[in-house]
Enzyme design. Structure first.
Site, PDB file in Angstrom:
ATOM      1  N   ALA A   1       0.831  -1.206   0.000  1.00 24.61           N
ATOM      2  CA  ALA A   1       0.000   0.000   0.000  1.00 24.61           C
ATOM      3  C   ALA A   1       0.860   1.248   0.000  1.00 24.61           C
ATOM      4  CB  ALA A   1      -0.941  -0.017   1.198  1.00 24.61           C
ATOM      5  N   GLY A   2       1.978   1.203  -0.714  1.00 21.24           N
ATOM      6  CA  GLY A   2       2.751   2.416  -0.943  1.00 21.24           C
ATOM      7  C   GLY A   2       2.149   3.155  -2.135  1.00 21.24           C
ATOM      8  N   GLY A   3       2.892   4.079  -2.677  1.00 25.35           N
ATOM      9  CA  GLY A   3       2.372   4.847  -3.799  1.00 25.35           C
ATOM     10  C   GLY A   3       1.942   3.963  -4.952  1.00 25.35           C
TER      11      GLY A   3
ATOM     12  N   PHE B   1      16.877  19.251  -9.703  1.00 24.39           N
ATOM     13  CA  PHE B   1      17.304  17.993  -9.102  1.00 24.39           C
ATOM     14  C   PHE B   1      18.425  17.415  -9.955  1.00 24.39           C
ATOM     15  CE2 PHE B   1      15.647  14.941  -5.914  1.00 24.39           C
ATOM     16  CZ  PHE B   1      14.975  15.831  -5.109  1.00 24.39           C
TER      17      PHE B   1
ATOM     18  N   ASP C   1      10.574  -8.334   0.198  1.00 27.73           N
ATOM     19  CA  ASP C   1       9.669  -9.496   0.222  1.00 27.73           C
ATOM     20  C   ASP C   1       9.199  -9.881  -1.176  1.00 27.73           C
ATOM     21  OD1 ASP C   1       9.979  -8.928   2.838  1.00 27.73           O
ATOM     22  OD2 ASP C   1       7.856  -8.622   3.297  1.00 27.73           O
TER      23      ASP C   1
ATOM     24  N   GLN D   1      21.180   1.810  -6.148  1.00 24.86           N
ATOM     25  CA  GLN D   1      21.639   3.188  -6.056  1.00 24.86           C
ATOM     26  C   GLN D   1      22.118   3.570  -4.655  1.00 24.86           C
ATOM     27  OE1 GLN D   1      18.770   6.695  -6.510  1.00 24.86           O
ATOM     28  NE2 GLN D   1      20.140   6.882  -8.250  1.00 24.86           N
TER      29      GLN D   1
ATOM     30  N   HIS E   1      22.768   6.815  -2.555  1.00 21.22           N
ATOM     31  CA  HIS E   1      22.478   8.243  -2.565  1.00 21.22           C
ATOM     32  C   HIS E   1      23.639   8.956  -1.891  1.00 21.22           C
ATOM     33  CE1 HIS E   1      20.522  12.058  -1.809  1.00 21.22           C
ATOM     34  NE2 HIS E   1      19.471  11.685  -2.499  1.00 21.22           N
TER      35      HIS E   1
ATOM     36  N   LEU F   1      18.221   9.901   5.025  1.00 24.91           N
ATOM     37  CA  LEU F   1      18.433  10.642   3.790  1.00 24.91           C
ATOM     38  C   LEU F   1      18.316  12.148   3.962  1.00 24.91           C
ATOM     39  CD1 LEU F   1      18.796   9.759   0.757  1.00 24.91           C
ATOM     40  CD2 LEU F   1      16.547  10.762   0.489  1.00 24.91           C
TER      41      LEU F   1
ATOM     42  N   THR G   1      17.694  15.024   1.368  1.00 19.55           N
ATOM     43  CA  THR G   1      17.267  15.053  -0.038  1.00 19.55           C
ATOM     44  C   THR G   1      18.216  15.833  -0.938  1.00 19.55           C
ATOM     45  OG1 THR G   1      15.544  15.766  -1.554  1.00 19.55           O
ATOM     46  CG2 THR G   1      15.763  17.021   0.454  1.00 19.55           C
ATOM     47  N   GLU G   2      18.218  15.390  -2.192  1.00 22.74           N
ATOM     48  CA  GLU G   2      18.944  16.097  -3.225  1.00 22.74           C
ATOM     49  C   GLU G   2      18.394  17.511  -3.393  1.00 22.74           C
ATOM     50  OE1 GLU G   2      19.743  13.154  -6.243  1.00 22.74           O
ATOM     51  OE2 GLU G   2      19.333  14.694  -7.724  1.00 22.74           O
TER      52      GLU G   2
ATOM     53  N   ARG H   1      23.258  10.749  -9.330  1.00 19.30           N
ATOM     54  CA  ARG H   1      23.670  10.265  -8.010  1.00 19.30           C
ATOM     55  C   ARG H   1      24.888   9.368  -8.042  1.00 19.30           C
ATOM     56  NH1 ARG H   1      17.606   9.293  -5.623  1.00 19.30           N
ATOM     57  NH2 ARG H   1      17.184  11.514  -5.406  1.00 19.30           N
TER      58      ARG H   1
ATOM     59  N   HIS I   1      20.148   3.225  -1.180  1.00 20.24           N
ATOM     60  CA  HIS I   1      18.918   3.991  -1.297  1.00 20.24           C
ATOM     61  C   HIS I   1      17.831   3.355  -2.138  1.00 20.24           C
ATOM     62  CE1 HIS I   1      16.383   7.455  -1.278  1.00 20.24           C
ATOM     63  NE2 HIS I   1      16.534   7.714  -2.550  1.00 20.24           N
TER      64      HIS I   1
ATOM     65  N   GLU J   1       8.929   0.255  -6.825  1.00 19.63           N
ATOM     66  CA  GLU J   1      10.340  -0.076  -6.660  1.00 19.63           C
ATOM     67  C   GLU J   1      10.595  -1.576  -6.803  1.00 19.63           C
ATOM     68  OE1 GLU J   1      12.140   2.039  -3.435  1.00 19.63           O
ATOM     69  OE2 GLU J   1      13.979   0.845  -3.531  1.00 19.63           O
TER      70      GLU J   1
ATOM     71  N   ARG K   1      19.001   5.588 -11.351  1.00 19.86           N
ATOM     72  CA  ARG K   1      17.753   6.345 -11.379  1.00 19.86           C
ATOM     73  C   ARG K   1      18.020   7.811 -11.113  1.00 19.86           C
ATOM     74  NH1 ARG K   1      14.176   8.252  -7.352  1.00 19.86           N
ATOM     75  NH2 ARG K   1      15.308   7.235  -5.673  1.00 19.86           N
TER      76      ARG K   1
ATOM     77  N   LEU L   1       9.165   8.472  -7.695  1.00 22.13           N
ATOM     78  CA  LEU L   1       7.776   8.825  -7.394  1.00 22.13           C
ATOM     79  C   LEU L   1       6.970   8.842  -8.687  1.00 22.13           C
ATOM     80  CD1 LEU L   1       8.206  11.569  -4.640  1.00 22.13           C
ATOM     81  CD2 LEU L   1       7.454   9.214  -4.381  1.00 22.13           C
TER      82      LEU L   1
HETATM   83  C1  FAD Z   1      14.331   8.409   2.266  1.00 19.39           C
HETATM   84  C2  FAD Z   1      13.850   8.289   0.861  1.00 19.39           C
HETATM   85  C3  FAD Z   1      13.643   9.430   0.086  1.00 19.39           C
HETATM   86  C4  FAD Z   1      13.206   9.326  -1.217  1.00 19.39           C
HETATM   87  N1  FAD Z   1      13.003  10.472  -1.934  1.00 19.39           N
HETATM   88  C5  FAD Z   1      12.540  10.381  -3.195  1.00 19.39           C
HETATM   89  C6  FAD Z   1      12.270  11.534  -3.952  1.00 19.39           C
HETATM   90  O1  FAD Z   1      12.453  12.651  -3.494  1.00 19.39           O
HETATM   91  N2  FAD Z   1      11.803  11.414  -5.202  1.00 19.39           N
HETATM   92  C7  FAD Z   1      11.577  10.188  -5.727  1.00 19.39           C
HETATM   93  O2  FAD Z   1      11.116  10.133  -6.860  1.00 19.39           O
HETATM   94  N3  FAD Z   1      11.808   9.066  -5.034  1.00 19.39           N
HETATM   95  C8  FAD Z   1      12.292   9.127  -3.788  1.00 19.39           C
HETATM   96  N4  FAD Z   1      12.521   7.976  -3.075  1.00 19.39           N
HETATM   97  C9  FAD Z   1      12.211   6.685  -3.641  1.00 19.39           C
HETATM   98  C10 FAD Z   1      10.733   6.378  -3.561  1.00 19.39           C
HETATM   99  O3  FAD Z   1      10.170   6.974  -2.427  1.00 19.39           O
HETATM  100  C11 FAD Z   1      10.424   4.907  -3.434  1.00 19.39           C
HETATM  101  O4  FAD Z   1      11.142   4.213  -4.370  1.00 19.39           O
HETATM  102  C12 FAD Z   1       8.965   4.660  -3.703  1.00 19.39           C
HETATM  103  O5  FAD Z   1       8.195   5.402  -2.819  1.00 19.39           O
HETATM  104  C13 FAD Z   1       8.605   3.219  -3.592  1.00 19.39           C
HETATM  105  O6  FAD Z   1       7.200   3.110  -3.622  1.00 19.39           O
HETATM  106  P1  FAD Z   1       6.475   1.736  -3.687  1.00 19.39           P
HETATM  107  O7  FAD Z   1       5.057   2.030  -3.836  1.00 19.39           O
HETATM  108  O8  FAD Z   1       7.120   0.903  -4.701  1.00 19.39           O
HETATM  109  O9  FAD Z   1       6.776   1.055  -2.318  1.00 19.39           O
HETATM  110  P2  FAD Z   1       6.477   1.494  -0.818  1.00 19.39           P
HETATM  111  O10 FAD Z   1       5.913   2.824  -0.712  1.00 19.39           O
HETATM  112  O11 FAD Z   1       7.675   1.208  -0.052  1.00 19.39           O
HETATM  113  O12 FAD Z   1       5.384   0.507  -0.378  1.00 19.39           O
HETATM  114  C14 FAD Z   1       5.635  -0.852  -0.115  1.00 19.39           C
HETATM  115  C15 FAD Z   1       4.372  -1.426   0.405  1.00 19.39           C
HETATM  116  O13 FAD Z   1       4.424  -2.809   0.357  1.00 19.39           O
HETATM  117  C16 FAD Z   1       3.998  -3.352   1.559  1.00 19.39           C
HETATM  118  N5  FAD Z   1       4.652  -4.649   1.684  1.00 19.39           N
HETATM  119  C17 FAD Z   1       5.969  -4.936   1.587  1.00 19.39           C
HETATM  120  N6  FAD Z   1       6.159  -6.238   1.740  1.00 19.39           N
HETATM  121  C18 FAD Z   1       4.947  -6.791   1.913  1.00 19.39           C
HETATM  122  C19 FAD Z   1       4.489  -8.120   2.122  1.00 19.39           C
HETATM  123  N7  FAD Z   1       5.319  -9.136   2.188  1.00 19.39           N
HETATM  124  N8  FAD Z   1       3.170  -8.321   2.285  1.00 19.39           N
HETATM  125  C20 FAD Z   1       2.307  -7.285   2.253  1.00 19.39           C
HETATM  126  N9  FAD Z   1       2.681  -6.039   2.038  1.00 19.39           N
HETATM  127  C21 FAD Z   1       3.996  -5.799   1.875  1.00 19.39           C
HETATM  128  C22 FAD Z   1       4.394  -2.354   2.581  1.00 19.39           C
HETATM  129  O14 FAD Z   1       3.564  -2.454   3.711  1.00 19.39           O
HETATM  130  C23 FAD Z   1       4.119  -1.072   1.847  1.00 19.39           C
HETATM  131  O15 FAD Z   1       2.782  -0.708   2.003  1.00 19.39           O
HETATM  132  C24 FAD Z   1      12.976   8.068  -1.774  1.00 19.39           C
HETATM  133  C25 FAD Z   1      13.176   6.926  -1.001  1.00 19.39           C
HETATM  134  C26 FAD Z   1      13.613   7.013   0.290  1.00 19.39           C
HETATM  135  C27 FAD Z   1      13.864   5.772   1.081  1.00 19.39           C
END
Ligand code: FAD
Ligand code: HEM
Ligand code: SF4
Ligand code: F3S
Ligand code: FES
Lengths: 234, 597, 140, 128
Positions: B14-16, B117, B218, B237, B239, B249, B251-252, B283, B370, B401, B412, B418
């Protein structure tokens, strides 16, 4: 430096009553309390249970009571406590499931009750809806909320009645009510104009003190109260 | 059957990426989102700097420039069709977010504010261009909150704190997932037509990392166990600016707002490494430059960190040197308050964790693990492909990701992740709906829980005397030392060997917690198993690639080798053995060139 | 910045009493200051001790100046003007205070029938107090 | 099963600090005044109408120095703190300065209350 960590323990499968365990941990002054908990879990007692994820105060998983006040375990360093005895307990007012893990359901129910999403059914323009930096600033503070529950569970009014909607929900409502693009402000004010809405807040300020995102929670609540009282959102 | 659920589409994570696909999937098909964390705890919430889109609100900009910058940033390993797709969807998707209420910071005209950036340039002048749309330094937080809120509005079904442990594939078709409900310890079967994996990355493989405890890879580990390959795992990557020792982190965006990196001699060393864009090079280049400086003894006090300086006097000095101007043509001069209002969280982090006030003191930083460029191989619509011929595994999707489209290639650009989660999340959701309308439910395997139970049983019943935390520490440190910013044949061989030893020792780990309810030890041991698998495939993939490209920098092969290595790595784990294969990079418009900034 | 008007937020007891508490609080302070100034006007500085002054301030009842050195109560201290002042203070004070008690009690009571019960009780207490107080004022 | 949400007296151990204390005092003082006024009116009534001993006893209690010191504390505190709350409710913007406002309130309180008690005690000692 050696510190003594006194941790609230409760295992629902074996314990009738909670108790406290003491762990002596070798800590750096710059260690987070979360680091200490992780250390205990990794090397002293694997059964210790708590929630955590980001480890830098931005995901809101690890709200606990540290030496009597609500804090994120990952945002408090050993040196800031200025004490070698550290007590870690679950936040108050929510049922304890296990050790430091509490049942957040009622907290999120309150969150859900304030229409916690943007409402504007007018057809959007081709590009962005315009909003001046001043209009943005009007509600910027409350957009920072990470729903950690530090505020709500520090509020004596919430301790006394779980039905109190709580500062976190009001903060969420504030974020939308004062957004110049949103159209459901009146509805939210109506919801908060309730015996378990803003009127259970007695400006105790524990919430503002507890908020790890440094949101001026009481101020947000005050602005909502005022908007209700005068029937205007400015 | 108890604990049996049926949905057309299951979104894992439930990430982005997960929320975006759920938002689109749930409009037209029954959808449930499973997440091991409460959705707003996802790692997307930590993203700071911004999301890239060529809106041109401040300066002239075009999606085509964005495309080229991304291709160049990827060191030409990115698939150009996917990159073009992503960059062309960027502008509408940012407007879409704005219409969902996302509180972007604003320009004086009321449009979305943008900042420069690393690696994002004006293609004509080569100078940095403000392309990152931001909301102070909590852009990811706002994206995550906004998407979650919209999901609530749309009544999306959530299963919070359900950790997926296995994906069910029957007759070569996806049939569902198995998850453990953390609050009870019970296993659940989710029967589905389509499964979308959006579980994020695996930065916890390394010691110094900006990633969350829960970033344990996972998704990739589960699919590897089910015979699905992983792509480009060697590209991870680092950072440049993580808080010294902690990895948190910075940020850049700090450098976008004019901050600079300073070495022990008090000079801005990026001049020498990237004469045009300097501190805003991509980076991989900045991280390597820092390493080289530190290796030559110019780390601060000879130690392994540099200063990141965003004090107004420093910013103004170098901005004047670079001739940087405001959009209205006036010289770029900042004040402490302005830095504070644009980067409040950074100031807060530095104060909390370093005891340093960045408005008056420089911050000690070092490169930090990162972002995973690699992951589950997919096409542009999020469909998982399982071999070098891009054969689709029906019903299986990956986005964010955890997936590898590959829009980021070997490196990247900041803000593109994002963007990636939004664009590919959305199109994975849309495609999954279409697929689910066309097909029925695949029958579940006879014993859907068998493989999961077997894994958990192994963890529970082991009676050895190893400690999981020791194994984790050793893995992290060996990966940091040998599969980090700079790599050598020797080091990586050591790493492979060490990780294999650790995997053996892992079988001897004893579990202290025997409870069912919130058995966090059981879960974190399972996650450590995932990390070990990923460490192994990463090290093996890296060892095999005999060139330097993007984030993969080898001292023994310092040059990029387009002749032999213009290809994506695919890696399988079959019966505990790692196998490799390669597939070509998609090149449409841009022929590989040397990369200078 | 634009101000948006919200048509009607809805009227309920808590809304009304929240506003009343604030208005009555201010009014009480104003009334008290008037009382104190009035007392000085009537010569309290030389004739009254502090405690009596304060008592008068919050409750301008001639009973409260009985044990002071003021020779003749009737002309300045005990007249219709002060009786009206007193009644206002009683009204605002008692209503404010009783409502305050209601708020405190309702903080801890969530079962609604208990709440209704207490509301009723407090209402009657309030009525009783008001009648009693008015009677005492008029009769003194 | 989960432990029931049960705060009870644990809330008193919460380290809320100054702001929480002002609220506790406000609440205690409000209740005290309400109880006091209630009893007082009732006692006056009894005394006035029936010349009752109860009323007289109550009045003796009320007029004792200790009780006066107590009731003035309560009244002045409640009034000042109430005023602060009303001001902050009217201009929520000022909540940004809530710490300063609270300090100011303490200063004013100590001056007013201190002076009152001082004069009262002096008078009692000098026996006038
Ligand atoms: C500190 C930091 C700063 C960043 N800044 C930037 C930025 O400025 N600009 C940019 O573009 N990117 C940035 N990034 C990168 C970017 O934020 C991430 O790559 C991106 O948000 C990943 O999103 P996602 O939806 O793939 O995963 P996530 O948002 O990490 O979501 C993962 C989801 O999967 C769920 N999950 C994981 N394993 C399981 C499982 N086994 N069973 C059930 N659920 C599970 C978790 O609960 C979570 O809800 C940054 C990253 C970090 C760490
Ligand atoms: C001197 C002028 C007074 C002022 C300015 C004042 C102000 C206030 C205010 C603003 C509140 C609301 C607090 C909140 O919402 O949290 C309040 C509550 C209260 N007041 Fe007063 N008040 C005054 C006098 C009195 C008197 C005379 C009484 C008793 C009869 C009284 C009894 C109470 C009680 C019981 C409460 C509820 C306490 C609580 O909710 O914690 N007040 N007062
Ligand atoms: S307002 Fe602050 S304390 Fe309350 S939930 Fe939000 S971030 Fe946490
Ligand atoms: S602590 Fe509670 S009473 Fe109000 S000011 Fe905060 S919500
Ligand atoms: S672990 Fe994320 S807020 Fe503490």
């Amino acid at each position: 430096m050696k510190v003594t960590l006194k941790v609230f323990r409760y295992n629902p499968e074996t314990d009738d009553k909670p108790h406290y365990d003491k762990f002596v941990v070798d800590a750096e002054p710059t260690d987070r309390i979360l680091d200490l908990l992780e250390y205990v879990k990794g090397y002293q007692d694997g059964t210790l249970s708590f929630r955590r994820s980001c480890a830098h105060g931005i995901c809101g998983s690890d709200a606990v009571r540290i030496n009597g006040v609500n804090r994120l375990a990952c945002k408090v360093l050993v040196q800031t406590l200025r004490s070698k005895k550290i007590t870690v307990e679950p936040i108050l007012g929510l049922p304890v499931i296990k050790d430091l893990i509490v049942d957040m359901e009622s907290f999120f129910d309150h969150y859900l009750s304030v229409i916690p999403y943007f409402v504007n059914d007018e057809p959007p323009p081709m590009k962005e809806r315009l909003q001046s930096p001043e209009q943005h600033e009007r509600f910027e503070d409350t957009t920072k909320c990470i729903l950690c529950a530090c505020c709500t569970t520090s509020c004596p009014s919430f301790w006394s009645s779980e039905e109190y909607i709580g500062p976190a929900a009001i903060v969420t409502a504030h974020r939308f009510i004062f957004d110049s693009r949103d159209r459901a402000g009146a509805e939210r004010l109506r919801i908060l104009n309730d015996i378990f809405g803003v009127y259970r807040c007695h400006t105790i300020f524990n919430c503002t003190d507890a908020c790890p995102r440094e949101i001026e929670v009481t101020r947000a609540i005050g602005e909502v109260k005022k908007a209700i009282a005068i029937g205007k959102i400015d | 059957m108890n604990n049996y659920h049926q949905y057309d589409i299951i979104v894992v994570g439930a990430g982005g990426a997960g929320l975006m696909s759920a938002l689109y999937a749930s409009k037209k098909a029954s959808t449930a989102v499973l997440s091991k964390l409460y959705p707003t705890r996802s790692h997307t919430g930590t993203a700071q700097g911004g999301v890239g889109a060529a809106l041109g609100n401040i300066e002239e900009d075009h999606p085509e420039w964005h495309t080229f910058d991304t291709v160049k940033g990827s060191d030409y390993l990115g698939d150009q069709d996917a990159i073009e797709f992503m960059c062309s969807k960027a502008v509408p998707i940012v407007y879409e977010l704005e219409h969902m209420g996302l509180p972007f910071s604003r320009t004086p005209d009321g449009t979305i504010a943008q900042r420069p950036f690393g690696g994002h340039t004006n293609n004509i002048t080569g100078m940095p261009v403000p392309r990152a749309c931001y909301s102070a330094d909590r852009t990811g937080h706002m994206i995550l909150q906004t998407l979650y809120q919209q999901c609530i509005k749309q009544n999306v079904r959530f299963y919070d704190e359900f950790q997926v442990l296995d994906v069910l594939i029957e007759n070569g078709v996806t049939a569902g997932v198995v998850a453990i409900e953390l609050a009870t310890g019970e296993l659940h079967v989710f029967h589905a037509k389509a499964v979308i994996f959006a579980t994020g990355g695996h930065g916890r493989v390394w010691e110094i990392t900006s990633n969350a405890y829960t970033y344990s890879g996972d998704g990739v580990a589960i699919t590897l166990r089910r015979g699905i390959p992983a792509e480009d795992m060697e590209f991870f990557q680092f950072h440049p600016t993580g808080i010294y020792k902690m990895g948190i982190l910075i940020t850049e965006g700090v450098r976008g707002e004019g901050g600079v990196l300073i070495n022990d001699e008090g000079e801005r060393f990026m001049n020498t490494y990237a004469p045009t864009v300097k501190d805003l090079a991509s980076r991989d280049i900045v991280s390597r430059a820092m390493y080289l400086e530190m290796r030559d003894g110019r780390g601060i006090n000879g130690k392994r960190y540099m200063y990141l300086d965003m004090r107004p006097e420093t910013v103004n000095k170098y901005a004047a040197e670079d001739g940087r101007k405001r959009p209205d043509g006036s010289p770029y001069i900042v004040t402490g308050e302005e830095m504070l209002s644009k980067l409040p969280d950074i100031v807060d982090f530095a104060r909390t964790y370093l005891g340093v006030d960045p408005v008056t003191q420089p911050m000690p930083v070092q490169p930090t693990a990162h972002y995973a460029m690699g992951g589950i191989p997919t096409d542009m619509y999020g469909r998982v492909v399982i071999d070098a011929e891009n054969t689709v595994l029906p019903g299986m999707y990956a986005a964010g990701e955890v997936g590898c489209v590959s829009a980021h290639g070997a490196n990247r650009l900041g803000t593109n992740s994002l963007l990636d989660i939004l664009v590919f999340g959305k199109y994975a959701g849309l495609d999954a709906v279409e697929y689910s309308h066309k097909t029925g439910f695949e029958t579940l395997p006879a014993e859907p829980l068998e493989f999961t139970q077997q894994q958990l049983e192994e963890l529970r019943s082991s009676k050895g005397d190893e400690r999981a935390s020791d194994i984790g520490e050793e893995m992290k440190s060996v990966m940091n030392d040998y599969v980090g910013v700079f790599r050598t044949e020797d080091g990586m061989s050591k790493a492979v060997e060490k990780v294999r030893q650790l995997k053996e020792r892992f079988k001897q780990v004893q579990l202290g917690d025997t409870s069912r309810i919130f058995n966090t030890e059981l879960i974190s041991n399972w996650e450590l198993g995932n990390l070990l698998d990923l460490a192994e495939v990463t090290a093996v993939s890296a060892l095999a690639r005999k060139e330097s490209r993007g984030a993969h920098a080898r001292e023994d092969f310092p040059k990029r080798d387009d002749e032999n290595w213009m290809s994506h790595t695919l890696v399988w784990m079959r019966d505990g053995k790692v196998e490799l294969d390669y597939k070509p990079v998609v090149i449409t418009k841009f022929e590989p060139m040397e990369r200078v900034y | 910045m634009s101000t948006r008007t919200v048509v009607q937020v809805g009227f309920n007891l808590d809304f009304a009493m929240w506003i009343f508490t604030r208005i009555s609080g201010i009014t009480l302070i104003v009334l008290a200051i008037t009382g104190m100034v009035g007392a000085f006007w009537l010569g309290a500085r030389i004739q009254m001790d502090v405690a009596t002054l304060m008592r008068w301030t919050f409750f301008p009842n001639p009973n409260h100046v009985i044990n002071s050195d003021i020779p003749d109560l009737i002309p300045g201290w005990a007249n219709a003007y002060w009786q009206i002042m007193q009644m206002m203070i009683v009204f605002f004070g008692v209503t404010h205070g009783m409502n305050g008690l209601r708020v405190v009690i309702e903080d801890y009571l969530t079962e609604s029938w208990w709440r209704t019960f207490w509301r009723g009780l407090i209402f009657f207490l309030w009525l009783f107090m008001m009648i009693l107080a008015v009677y005492v004022i008029l009769a003194s | 099963m989960a432990l029931r949400r049960n705060v009870g007296l644990k809330g008193l151990k919460y380290r809320g600090g100054g702001p929480m204390l002002t609220w506790e005092l406000h609440r205690i003082s409000g209740i005290s005044i309400a109880v006091f006024i209630g009893l007082h009116v009732f006692a006056s009534f009894l005394m006035q109408q029936f010349g009752s001993d109860f009323g007289t006893t109550m009045n003796i209690v009320y007029e004792s120095l200790y009780f006066q010191i107590f009731i003035f504390f309560v009244v002045i505190w409640h009034g000042l703190n109430g005023l602060r709350i009303i001001i902050l409710d009217t201009w929520p913007r000022l909540i940004e300065y809530q710490h300063e406002v609270t300090w100011l309130q303490w200063v004013i309180f100590i001056v007013i209350y201190g002076l009152t008690v001082f004069i009262m005690v002096m008078r009692t000692i000098s026996g006038s």
